[in-house]
Design an enzyme around this catalytic site. Sequence first.
Site, PDB file in Angstrom:
ATOM      1  CD  GLU A  34      -2.603  -1.655   0.163  1.00  0.00           C
ATOM      2  OE1 GLU A  34      -2.715  -0.861  -0.784  1.00  0.00           O
ATOM      3  OE2 GLU A  34      -3.136  -2.767   0.164  1.00  0.00           O
TER       4      GLU A  34
ATOM      5  CG  ASP B  30      -3.134  -2.393  -7.099  1.00  0.00           C
ATOM      6  OD1 ASP B  30      -1.996  -2.255  -6.630  1.00  0.00           O
ATOM      7  OD2 ASP B  30      -4.175  -2.320  -6.406  1.00  0.00           O
TER       8      ASP B  30
END
Length: 571
Positions: free
Chosen positions: A189, A384
Amino acid sequence: MARGKLVFVLHSHLPYVISHGKWPHGMDWLNEAAAETYMPILQVMEKLISEGISPQITIGLTPVLTEMLADETFKDEFKSYLQTKIDAAAVDAEEFYRTGDPRHDLARLWETFYTEMREYFNYSLHRDIPGAFKRLQDEGHIEIITSAATHGYLPLLGEDTAVQGQIKLGVETYKKHYGREPRGIWLPECAYRPAYEWTPPVEGSGEPRPRKGVEEFLSENGIRYFIVDTHLLRGGKTQGVYIDRFDALKQLWKNFESQYHPAEEDAEKTPHKLYYVSSVEGKGPVAFFTRDQETGVQVWSGEHGYPGDGSYLDFHKKHFPGGHRYWRVTSAKTDLADKQLYDPESVQARILENAIHFKDLVRDIARDEGMIDGKPPMICAPYDAELYGHWWFEGPRWLYAVLKEVALDPDIETSTMSGYYEENPPMQVVSLPEGSWGQGGFHWIWLNDWTSWTWKHVYEDEKLMQEAAVKYSDRTDEPLASLLKQLARELVLLESSDWQFLISTWSARDYAEMRFTRHHEDFRYILGLLNKVAAGESLTDSERERCRTIYERDDIFAGIDPKWWAKVEYP
């Protein structure tokens, strides 16, 4: 010399799902990502290379994902999954033909797509997806970076030994599969914490104590660079990467928004060059890349980004029982009932248009920045990987078009993280605040009223792991040594940031809560047996059988070393 360098980074990650369910949550997550994202990305890389273009992009493959893709259980399951998708498309096609449904041709396209994926997996890749990425890296076309072992959210882990275990296991797993030391890392993250007197954020979880900065663990393990979000470098309002994809996060954000006060923006710092970060004197600094917000919003934003184009395949509306998709986005505000049929022939022009727009944006940013300290500016574009192909079906084709357009433009070129780092080493050391790339720039997606209970158990189990490692990590007698290794496995699986994320987004809340609880219970059960064996007692037949079940279910990270949890290293 190019006026700018595009550092394109695709982060690939899924939690451990082998032997933990299949559909709707479990193995099919891995199957979907392999078929729709990882293999199409490999095909894009290979196509570019065949055309004389070296992609020079960076691929992040988390250790837990690499282990799963290399597992024979996945390979066999994946074969069955692809055949099921082929068969479902054939059934759809026959039904649509019989009833005069215009979706007939689309069903045949799905049948062709999955048939090609099956052949590609079995014969071109020889069932070895990590090996294919390794080959591209060995040939100098891409760079592979590592991550924390199970994507543990490092700033919130309660013990330095826990952070150390995640990093060391990540490095060792990378070396096992890719045959070299990793140079870069994707912090889960993009979450960073400097060294300071840290107080556990969950009441009753311990007293304030000094904690090492995340970059210290990286430096000690040979990692040279990582990525942060823009606001950590220069302040200002954050641009969270997940908020547009999950309605639950929008609701949750309302509880935190009033507490959010952006740091004053520091215009003297630029996200387009490298810096070193160090929060402790005498420790080797680590470089960091900074996410470029302008390029980021083009892909991440559900409202303004390319994936929201009305011509593209809609992710949410599916035809059951096969689960194939036959509709287009139509518009951002169109509900499922009003989605229009997908027209595959109309999207190629949109893909090319979007790719040229992105390339021109990168070129314009580079021109506006100009040379920085005599070096071309860096435009770091991290995403991502699962956005490409899974969430955004046309994403791999867009990626191909972007990389080809960049290769044809003399003003810009792509560069891996290591390539840019070697050519343009940092000249300045700065400090970074704590934060992540989530909305609000901090930890609220992973730590909130819905998830605080999980952190209470994480902190308890991390302390117990450290105590057990101190007592037993030098012992090699069985079954004690195997029990201690399994204890460490259950801890890192428990620490996966996916469980809190899935709880907060409500995308698979029940599954995440079940998985977290199971790993916690298995951790405590194994710990009880460990202490029993250490006291000289033998395991009963039923205890050995339950152990066998846990070992087989969570059979990952063969090289895990409990000594990593015994004490914190201070080189």
